[in-house]
Scaffold this active site. Sequence first.
Site: not given
Length: 385
Positions: A100-101
């Site tokens: 998620d990053e």
Amino acid sequence: MILHIDMDAFYAAVEQLDHPQLRGKCVIVGGTSNRGVVATASYEARRFGVRSAMPIFQARQQCPHAVFVPPRMDRYQEVSRQIMVILREFSPLVEPVSIDEAFLDLAGTERLHGAPVEMARAIKREILAAVHLTSSVGVAPNRFLAKIASDVNKPDGLTVIAADQVEAFIDRLPIGKVSGVGPKTQAKLEAMGVRYLGAIRKFEAQALLAAFGTYGIRLQELAHGIDPTPVTPFVPGKSVSSECTLDEDTREMAALTRCLLAQAEEVAAGLRKEGVKARTVFLKLKLADFKLLTRRTTFAPATQSSQVIYHHAVKLLEDHRIVQKIRLIGLGATGFVGAETPVQQELFGRETKPREGWEKVDRTLETIKSRFGEDVIKRGTLAEE
């Protein structure tokens, strides 16, 4: 300029997206038994003090009215892939650092996409339009500051640190926000009068080296706004692993080896997905008193076989003299080589065929499961659960 993007409460946000009845509620993704841990909590739950890695039993105490949801990694990975495709439309230098990053190097992209702040806004808009989730973005002259900036105005935030703002930003950055500064290091720094990163600048390099080793030099560089770490796209995984917290603490070998068998299958599937074979297997044990132990073994030739991985894991477990009951058990593989790397054959061919045979069995089972579902076929030992 470097851009760091971090999806907001990603797992919980996906659950609220897919299940509208959860929107606005305290959602906690993680183990559903009291022995699990929180993977992600929605912002509604975070207001009650729930945070990632918190034991589930504690999260229930903090937020008894929360909805507890088991993770759906396949769904999260599907959404993550959509997000990464969008990011690569803005820069060829995209480095995912988790599901998620990611970091983006914005050098040379201005003529196509405008100034960094305009690009950051466009990325946020496109992600929201494509997957209906919000993200927080930090833009700064280096990776360290960009990651810090992305956390400043969560959720749905955008923070830009221009080159002429770096010194002032560092002067008011709490030392506990710096990556690598844990509770012990923070206490030691505060005893030296350091509460903000900028205060590090008053110390000589030798004093920091004596107090903190090589990390002291890293602190000095960060205090001067220096972080030369590049954005490196397509970094291969360094390990594949699986772990689980047991329903009850146990010393029973049958229960422990059954867990290892399921984990060996999961790890072998991960190796096939990465297109690699492993030369090292490691075992992770968390005892009833929360003491953590790891053991590893290296072997040749490298393998993708669940049976070979399982064999080495069981040997590591047997070699560990179990005195205390075990709370958590994990299995992983590392020491990767390409799946097509040539293998030195045995002189008399004693081991090659069995190893290749089990790898073929694994691939066949994977094909069947992909067509008919995960539960359509499984080993007899695991069917007993």
